[in-house]
Write a protein that holds these residues in place. Structure first.
Motif, short mmCIF file in Angstrom:
data_model
loop_
_atom_site.label_atom_id
_atom_site.label_comp_id
_atom_site.label_asym_id
_atom_site.label_seq_id
_atom_site.Cartn_x
_atom_site.Cartn_y
_atom_site.Cartn_z
N LYS A 10 -18.46 -20.78 9.36
CA LYS A 10 -16.93 -21.57 8.76
C LYS A 10 -16.99 -20.39 7.26
O LYS A 10 -15.76 -20.13 7.04
N THR A 11 -17.68 -19.02 6.93
CA THR A 11 -17.10 -18.32 5.60
C THR A 11 -16.84 -16.84 6.57
O THR A 11 -16.91 -16.44 6.03
N LEU A 12 -17.24 -16.96 7.52
CA LEU A 12 -17.47 -15.74 8.30
C LEU A 12 -15.48 -14.51 8.33
O LEU A 12 -16.37 -13.61 7.58
N ASP A 13 -14.65 -15.88 8.25
CA ASP A 13 -13.48 -15.01 8.22
C ASP A 13 -13.17 -14.39 6.60
O ASP A 13 -12.85 -12.97 6.06
N ALA A 14 -13.68 -14.59 5.55
CA ALA A 14 -13.26 -14.50 4.02
C ALA A 14 -14.65 -13.49 3.86
O ALA A 14 -14.17 -12.37 3.45
N SER A 15 -15.97 -13.68 4.40
CA SER A 15 -16.60 -12.60 4.10
C SER A 15 -16.18 -11.29 5.01
O SER A 15 -16.43 -10.02 4.11
N ARG A 43 -33.05 -10.65 16.60
CA ARG A 43 -32.05 -10.65 17.19
C ARG A 43 -30.70 -11.32 17.07
O ARG A 43 -29.46 -11.83 17.45
N LYS A 44 -31.26 -12.42 16.37
CA LYS A 44 -30.49 -13.68 15.83
C LYS A 44 -29.92 -13.62 14.17
O LYS A 44 -29.47 -12.76 12.93
N LEU A 45 -28.62 -13.17 14.36
CA LEU A 45 -27.69 -13.24 13.41
C LEU A 45 -27.46 -14.35 12.22
O LEU A 45 -27.40 -15.28 12.54
N LEU A 46 -28.23 -14.03 10.92
CA LEU A 46 -28.22 -15.18 9.90
C LEU A 46 -27.07 -15.18 9.04
O LEU A 46 -26.66 -16.14 8.58
N ALA A 47 -26.73 -14.18 8.65
CA ALA A 47 -25.79 -13.99 7.71
C ALA A 47 -24.47 -13.16 7.59
O ALA A 47 -25.34 -12.36 7.70
N VAL A 48 -23.53 -13.04 7.52
CA VAL A 48 -22.82 -11.96 7.13
C VAL A 48 -22.63 -11.81 5.76
O VAL A 48 -21.49 -12.85 5.20
N GLU A 49 -22.73 -10.58 4.70
CA GLU A 49 -21.97 -10.45 3.46
C GLU A 49 -21.02 -9.79 3.29
O GLU A 49 -21.12 -8.85 4.06
N SER A 50 -20.33 -9.67 2.20
CA SER A 50 -19.59 -8.68 2.25
C SER A 50 -19.92 -7.76 1.83
O SER A 50 -20.77 -7.52 0.57
N GLY A 51 -19.79 -6.05 1.56
CA GLY A 51 -19.80 -5.36 1.29
C GLY A 51 -21.07 -4.54 1.80
O GLY A 51 -21.87 -5.15 2.26
#
Length: 621
Positions: A169-174, A189-197
């Motif tokens: 839900k927040t991927l595009d903004a991140s 090997r599992k993606l838990l989060a995508v953080e900006s910067g």
């Protein structure tokens, strides 16, 4: 009419009374239903009060100074409190009801507790389960219309395609906040989060040792494996009883009491996390993983599981497996994408803390035979090497932690922790504080000194008046009678302005005999089951707070530890906490913990006639 003057409110169904709680931080007024048990009221309102027996009126520890109570003390209160405490206005909370307006005054020793946090350190390869990877992603265009998620997955080889809906839900903004420069948080090997910067500079974890009496949390930097901070506190579940059986019985009363046990624990852990983060100028969201160890009952309460079958034959837990879960499912507040790792247990009474202690001690990797002992309300012990391991648990009771001892307290400032009667009469207190009572290490020293000087004989009986005449003059006058029982005075109430008296009574000696006999008998049964001799044991590791603070010579004198082991005993501090740190820093160590669990053969002593016979023999000094 005087009764009606004390009634605060009448709603047609029940009366209420004002109760004023007097503590160091001020006075709080709370309404209570007429007839409410005083201990239950105190628990409900989150006031720390000692009740090792769980409120069954047997320990005499839930004393509180009360003004305004009308009912006279019961015979049980008079026996447990003694005339001096009754004269000073003290009552046992578990034995009193709220039938009028009251003022309660609370003693506050717990905040001065001295908790052992350091354990045996070992060098391990840093391989945390959760890692971060900084990526500069290719930007989308008409020639590159891959979705945001595909773009992320293509940037890191081997990533699985699954991702939580919340992250999605927040991927595009991140991704667009810092022009497609992102940090990927991954686990297995599992993606838990995508953080900006680039957030790779902040990756922390917390290792937690949930003890029956204390809780210790270690803040670890997962980038370099270094300890950043340690936070320790007393386990707030103590108000439900000093031992796990008392707490299980309380939790079994209803679904609400089980929830209360869980919420009391998780609220404490969350407060510790908040304090660790604040002290180190971090956000709670900078903590991505948390690793837990504890005895089997504590692990059940952490997960919100019923521990009822742990307390009854044949002692079957809901689970003894290692668990990995989203931290939020445990109501533990770390990074929203963070995970919790729970060490495995062996049985109902050989818990994850013992598995962690074996891991940190290295017992499971040595060719030589070692014995690990963690002495607390239960005495857990593991004997073996890298080929085999045997374990057992003995119900030592809480005597070594100051409970069920007349003037016993925990390891707090002012607790007598050392006693020496060999040449003179000497004692020390923790922190050199004003005497407040006596803790486990002081009790063992005192009993050892009493045995050495003839104040007690090999059966544990305190000398009578005629026998006392043959003792050293400086000790003779300290033998007295308290509430109809023989006792040895360590501190006379006339020695201090605070009117404090600390004595070792005949009952206290019996409590120590029972506790030490359970430990000693357990050791002998393990050795016998292994088909070896005590002399074959190369090293003995004493784990835990009591094991670290105890005078080993005194333990040998009273038979808590076999004399054959002299010279081979080493205190290794909070070995469970050290093992939890290893599991936090390395996924391989977590796998090794599972191997330890599967390698240990558990020996049940509760129905063993051989153990019972050995226990009786070990009662003697």
């Amino acid at each position: 009419m005087s009764l009606w003057n004390n009634i605060t409110e009448w709603d047609g169904d029940f009366m209420e009374h004002i109760v004023r709680l007097h503590k160091k931080d001020g006075i709080t007024e709370i309404k209570a239903k007429h007839g409410t048990n005083l201990l239950q009221f105190v628990r409900k309102n989150s006031v720390e009060i000692s009740s090792p027996c769980g409120g069954h009126g047997t320990c005499g520890k839930c004393r509180v100074k009360v003004e305004g109570i009308g009912e006279k003390p019961s015979d049980r209160e008079a026996k447990l409190l003694g005339s001096r405490h009754l004269e000073n206005g003290f009552r046992l909370a578990c034995c009193c009801s709220i039938n009028s307006e009251l003022d309660l005054f609370f003693e506050d020793n717990d905040k001065n507790a001295v908790i052992i946090t350091q354990g045996k350190k070992s060098e391990i390869k840093l391989e945390p389960s959760i890692t971060k990877h900084y990526k500069v992603l290719t930007q989308p265009g008409l020639e590159d219309q891959h979705s945001d998620l595909e773009r992320v997955l293509q940037s890191h080889t081997g990533l699985k395609q699954g991702i939580s809906l919340e992250v999605l839900k927040t991927l595009d903004a991140s991704m667009r906040r810092d022009n497609f420069k992102v940090t990927l948080v991954t686990m297995d090997r599992k993606l838990l989060a995508v953080e900006s910067g680039d957030t790779t500079g902040k990756l922390f974890g917390v290792a937690v040792d949930i003890g029956t009496t204390t809780i210790v949390a270690y803040l670890m930097d997962l980038k370099n494996g270094k300890e950043t901070d340690v936070y320790s506190t007393l386990n707030p579940q103590r108000k439900f009883g000093a031992d796990v059986i008392s707490r299980i019985h309380y939790a079994n009363e209803s679904a609400d009491t089980l929830s209360e046990m869980n919420e009391t624990l998780t609220a404490c852990i969350n407060e510790m996390i908040i304090n660790l983060a604040a002290r180190n100028k971090l956000n709670v969201s900078d903590i991505y993983t948390i690793c837990f160890v504890g005895n089997t009952t504590m692990m059940h309460f952490l997960m919100g599981l019923s521990a009822s079958n742990i307390a009854v034959n044949p002692f079957i837990p809901v689970t003894t497996l290692a668990h990995k879960c989203w931290a939020g499912s445990l109501k533990v507040n770390i990074n929203p994408s963070g995970y919790a790792f729970l060490f495995p247990s062996v049985s109902a009474y050989i818990g994850a803390d013992t598995v962690a202690a074996v891991l940190s001690s290295g017992l499971n990797r040595s060719r030589k035979i070692s014995l690990l002992i963690d002495i607390g309300t239960n005495g857990e012990m593991v004997l073996g090497n890298n080929k085999w391991m045997l374990a057992c648990s003995t119900a030592a009771g809480p005597a070594f932690e100051g409970a069920n001892i007349t003037n016993g307290i925990g390891g707090v400032i002012g607790a007598i922790d050392r006693v020496n009667l060999s040449k003179g009469f000497e004692y020390t207190t923790i922190g050199n504080g004003q005497v407040a009572g006596i803790c486990g290490s002081g009790i063992v020293d005192a009993v050892a000194g009493m045995l050495e000087t003839g104040i007690i004989d090999e059966t544990g009986r305190i000398a009578d008046e005629d026998e006392a005449e043959t003792l050293r003059e400086d000790l003779r006058h300290r033998i007295t009678s308290l509430n109809g029982s023989r006792a040895f005075l360590l501190v006379n109430k006339d020695e201090f302005e605070e009117n404090i008296e600390v004595a070792i009574t005949q009952k206290d000696v019996r409590e120590i005999q029972n506790a030490k006999a359970a430990i000693a008998a357990g050791i002998k049964i393990l050795v016998r089951q292994a088909g070896i001799k005590l002399e074959d044991i190369d090293r003995v590791y004493l784990a835990g707070g009591f094991g670290t603070s105890i005078n080993i010579e005194s333990a040998l004198k009273i038979g808590l530890l076999p004399k054959e082991l002299k010279g081979r005993i080493e205190s290794i501090g909070n070995a469970a906490g050290a093992g939890a740190i290893q599991g936090l820093l390395s996924g391989k160590m977590m796998k090794r913990a599972v191997e330890i669990k599967n390698s240990i053969k558990y020996i049940e002593l509760s129905s063993s006639r051989e153990f019972t016979e050995e226990y009786v023999w070990c009662m003697m000094f």
